[in-house]
Design an enzyme around this catalytic site. Structure first.
Site, PDB file in Angstrom:
ATOM      1  N   PRO A 338       0.862  -1.184   0.000  1.00 35.33           N
ATOM      2  CA  PRO A 338       0.000   0.000   0.000  1.00 35.33           C
ATOM      3  C   PRO A 338       0.900   1.236   0.000  1.00 35.33           C
ATOM      4  CG  PRO A 338       0.022  -1.032   2.176  1.00 35.33           C
ATOM      5  CD  PRO A 338       0.940  -1.842   1.316  1.00 35.33           C
ATOM      6  N   ASP A 512       5.783   2.782   2.250  1.00 30.39           N
ATOM      7  CA  ASP A 512       4.858   1.682   2.542  1.00 30.39           C
ATOM      8  C   ASP A 512       4.004   2.080   3.742  1.00 30.39           C
ATOM      9  OD1 ASP A 512       3.648  -0.687   3.414  1.00 30.39           O
ATOM     10  OD2 ASP A 512       5.359  -1.930   2.852  1.00 30.39           O
ATOM     11  N   HIS A 513       2.713   2.231   3.495  1.00 34.65           N
ATOM     12  CA  HIS A 513       1.824   2.757   4.544  1.00 34.65           C
ATOM     13  C   HIS A 513       1.622   1.773   5.693  1.00 34.65           C
ATOM     14  CE1 HIS A 513      -0.703   5.671   6.250  1.00 34.65           C
ATOM     15  NE2 HIS A 513      -1.355   6.079   5.178  1.00 34.65           N
ATOM     16  N   ARG A 514       2.071   0.518   5.520  1.00 38.78           N
ATOM     17  CA  ARG A 514       1.974  -0.424   6.644  1.00 38.78           C
ATOM     18  C   ARG A 514       3.023  -0.111   7.694  1.00 38.78           C
ATOM     19  NH1 ARG A 514       2.708  -5.767   3.223  1.00 38.78           N
ATOM     20  NH2 ARG A 514       4.268  -4.377   2.343  1.00 38.78           N
ATOM     21  N   ILE A 516       4.976   3.146   7.565  1.00 44.30           N
ATOM     22  CA  ILE A 516       5.222   4.588   7.689  1.00 44.30           C
ATOM     23  C   ILE A 516       3.884   5.299   7.535  1.00 44.30           C
ATOM     24  CG2 ILE A 516       6.325   6.516   6.457  1.00 44.30           C
ATOM     25  CD1 ILE A 516       8.404   4.213   5.579  1.00 44.30           C
TER      26      ILE A 516
END
Ligand code: CAO
Length: 540
Positions: A338, A512-514, A516
Site C-alpha cells: 500500500p 509503505d503505509h503499513r 510509515i
C-alpha cells in the site's frame, strides 16, 4: 449425547507438522474414518481421520497451526450409545519404529560395488501406492536425503528420499506404477568413498549376500501412519496434488482448487501450476472470485486481446531477460504494497554551486561529484534520524537495519537495474561518486554481479539527468521506501523582499503505509530538504 475431544493420533515420526487443509467445519456431521484435516511436513502430506461419528461442535486449530501427536483437533458431540472407538483397524496405527542404522542396510561383501539399488523403504501401513511424480532423471547427481519420487495412496502422498549421494544410472519405475516396500526405484552409482562410509549392516532378511550389486533399504525421514480402511471416502473435491506441488502453489499464491490437473487421476502437476500462473499473468484467465470470507481478491477482468495488426504495421520483440525479471518484481511490489507518494522541492542552489566548484577544482583528477552521490549521503542522514525508513517488514515485526546500503536505479539498454552502494554511511562523497560511476558502467555492460545488486536498505531513483518534474517510483521490496528525484529547475522564490532565482530539486518519496505514515513521510522530506539546503547538517 456427550462431547469428546478428537486429537491427532500417532503419526509416526512426524513431530511438528503444519495444518494445510481443514476438511470439516462446525456443525458438520462426520463419520468415523472421515478425514478431518490434512497435515504436511516438508516430505509428505496426510489426512487425519476421525475416530468417531458425531457432530463437530468446536474446531480447536486453524490453517498454519503446527500439530503433533496428542494435539486437540476438535470437540465432537457423539451419541452416548457409541463406545469410544479403539479398534486398531480404525484408529491410525502406530508408525513402525525403525532404527535408522538397521534400515540402511548394505551387503557387506559388496563394499567395492559402485552401483546400488535404491528401493522403497518401509512406508508404514502403505502397501500398494502409486508413483505420481518422478523427481530425478538418468544422469542427475543427487544428494543423500534428496527426494526421488512421490507416491500416493488414497489418503496421503509422500516423497521418498535417497539414502545416498550418487548419480542416477537407471530408473526402474514410471509414473503410474504401483510400488510397495522393497520395490526397486532406481540404480544409483555411488562413489567408492560413499560406499566405504556405510557401516556394516544389521542383518536384513531380504538381502542376498554375494549379490553383484548392493541392496539398499532405508527408512523415510518420516514414516507415515494412516487409517487402513480402504472404504473410507477421500476428501470429496480436494485438489489432488503432491506435497511439493502444494508447496510450489502456496509460494506463488495459486489457489489449488482453481487449477485443472493434467496428471493421472487429474492430479495437479508443477507444469499445471506454471501454466495457470502464466494464464493469470497474461490475462487469459481471470483470477477466481474470492469467497466472501477470503477478503478482497483481485477479481480482474481478462487482459484485452487485440489484433494490433488490424490497425497498422507492427513488430513484435521478446522482452529482455532483465525486463521479465524486473517486471515480475515490479508487479508484485505495486500490487502488494500500500504505497503512497509525497512530493517536495529542495533548494539546492548552494549545493549545486558547491558541486560545480569542487568538480572544477578536481577537473584534472577525473573524479566528478554527482548530485546523486550527494543525495545518497543526505539520505543516510535522514535514515539515521528516521530509522523506520531503513527497515523491512517481517510478518508482524519490523527489522531495523543498522547498515546503510543504498540502491540506485540505473537505466541500461536491457532494462532497469539497481546496483547498491554498500555502507554508504562510512564512505565519503568522492568515493560514493567513483563507485556509482563504476557500478552504473557495469550495469550498462550487463556485468553486475548478484552481490552488487543485493542488500539495499533504501533506494534512490534519479531521472535528474533526463528531465521531468515528479513521478511515483515503486518500492523495491522488501524495502519500505524509495526516493524519486527529477531534474532541478530554476524557480522564483520569495525572500521577503523580492523573488530570487533558486535551483529547486523535485523529490518524490514513495513509502509503505503499513510501516510509515503520512506525517513521518512529510518529516522525512522536510529534513531531506533542510540537509540539501545546507549540507553542513550531514555532520550533525
Ligand atoms: N537535476 C539537474 N541536473 C541533473 C540532475 C538533477 N537532479 N541529476 C543529474 N543531472 C545532470 C548531471 O549533473 C549531468 O550533467 P553534467 O554532465 O553537465 O554534469 C547530467 O545530468 C547527466 O547525469 P546522469 O544521469 O548521467 O548521471 P547521474 O549521476 O545523475 O545518474 C544514473 C547516474 C546511473 C542514476 C543515471 O545515469 C540513470 O541511469 N538514471 C536513470 C534512472 C532510472 O531509470 N530511474 C527510473 C526508475 S523507474 O523506471
Amino acid at each position: 449425547m456427550s462431547l469428546i475431544e478428537i486429537k491427532v493420533p500417532d503419526i509416526g515420526d512426524f513431530s511438528d507438522v503444519t495444518v494445510i487443509e481443514l476438511l470439516v467445519k462446525v456443525g458438520d456431521t462426520v463419520k468415523v474414518e472421515q478425514s478431518l484435516l490434512t497435515v504436511e511436513s516438508d516430505k509428505a502430506s496426510m489426512e487425519i481421520p476421525s475416530s468417531h461419528t458425531g457432530v463437530v461442535k468446536e474446531l480447536k486449530l486453524g490453517l498454519g497451526d503446527t500439530v503433533k501427536e496428542g494435539t486437540l483437533i476438535l470437540m465432537l458431540e457423539v451419541a452416548d450409545a457409541l463406545p469410544v472407538a479403539s479398534d486398531p483397524e480404525i484408529m491410525p496405527n502406530t508408525a513402525v519404529a525403525h532404527d535408522q542404522q538397521a534400515l540402511v542396510a548394505i551387503d557387506s561383501i559388496a563394499t567395492d560395488a559402485k552401483t546400488v539399488e535404491i528401493c522403497v523403504p518401509d512406508i508404514g501401513d502403505f502397501d500398494q501406492v502409486t508413483v505420481i511424480e518422478i523427481m530425478v532423471k538418468v544422469g542427475d547427481s543427487i544428494k543423500a536425503e534428496q527426494s526421488l519420487i512421490t507416491v500416493e495412496s488414497d489418503k496421503a502422498s509422500m516423497e521418498i528420499p535417497s539414502a545416498f549421494s550418487g548419480v542416477v544410472k537407471e530408473l526402474k519405475v514410471a509414473v503410474g506404477d504401483t510400488v510397495k516396500q522393497g520395490s526397486l526405484i532406481l540404480m544409483l552409482e555411488i562413489s567408492e568413498a560413499a560406499s566405504v562410509e556405510i557401516k556394516p549392516p544389521a542383518p536384513v532378511q531380504d538381502l542376498m549376500p554375494n549379490q553383484p550389486v548392493t541392496h539398499v533399504h532405508h527408512t523415510l525421514a518420516a514414516s507415515l501412519s494412516v487409517a487402513k480402511n480402504q472404504n473410507a471416502k477421500t476428501s470429496g473435491n480436494l485438489p489432488h496434488a503432491s506435497p511439493s506441488v502444494r508447496k510450489f502453489a502456496r509460494e506463488l499464491g495459486v489457489p489449488l482448487d482453481a487449477v485443472k490437473g493434467t496428471g493421472p487421476k487429474d492430479r495437479i502437476t508443477d507444469a499445471d501450476i506454471q501454466s495457470y500462473t502464466r494464464s493469470v499473468m497474461s490475462g487469459t484467465i481471470p483470477t477466481a472470485k474470492p469467497a466472501a470470507s477470503e477478503g478482497a481478491g483481485l477479481g480482474l477482468i481478462p487482459w484485452p486481446q487485440v489484433d494490433f495488426a488490424k490497425f497498422g504495421q507492427i513488430e513484435k520483440k521478446e522482452l529482455s531477460r532483465i525486463q521479465k525479471i524486473s517486471g515480475a518484481n515490479l508487479l508484485r511490489n505495486a500490487i502488494m504494497i500500500p504505497a503512497v507518494t509525497n512530493h517536495d522541492d529542495a533548494d539546492i542552489t548552494d549545493l549545486e554551486n558547491f558541486r560545480v566548484t569542487i568538480n572544477k577544482e578536481n577537473e584534472k583528477s577525473g573524479v566528478k561529484i554527482t548530485m546523486l552521490a550527494l543525495l545518497i549521503k543526505a539520505c543516510v542522514s535522514v535514515l539515521k534520524k528516521y530509522p523506520q525508513f531503513n527497515s523491512s517488514l517481517d510478518g508482524n515485526a519490523l527489522i531495523y537495519k543498522k547498515y546503510y546500503h543504498i540502491g540506485f536505479a540505473a537505466d541500461t539498454p536491457d532494462g532497469l537495474m539497481v546496483p547498491v552502494i554498500k555502507d554508504a554511511d562510512q564512505k565519503g562523497i568522492v568515493q560514493i561518486s567513483t563507485e556509482m560511476t563504476e557500478l552504473a558502467k557495469k550495469a550498462r555492460e550487463g556485468k553486475l554481479s548478484p552481490s552488487e545488486m543485493s542488500g539495499a536498505s533504501f533506494t534512490i531513483s534519479s531521472l535528474g539527468g533526463i528531465g521531468g518534474r515528479y513521478f511515483t517510483p515503486i518500492i523495491n521490496a522488501p524495502e519500505v521506501a524509495i526516493l524519486g528525484v527529477c531534474r532541478a529547475v530554476l524557480m522564483p522564490a520569495w525572500d521577503g523582499k523580492a523573488f530570487q532565482p533558486r535551483l529547486m530539486l523535485p523529490l518524490s518519496l514513495t513509502w509503505d503505509h503499513r510501516v510509515i505514515d503520512g506525517a513521518a513521510a512529510a518529516r522525512f522530506n522536510v529534513y531531506l530538504c533542510q540537509i540539501l539546503g545546507d549540507f553542513r547538517r550531514v555532520l550533525l
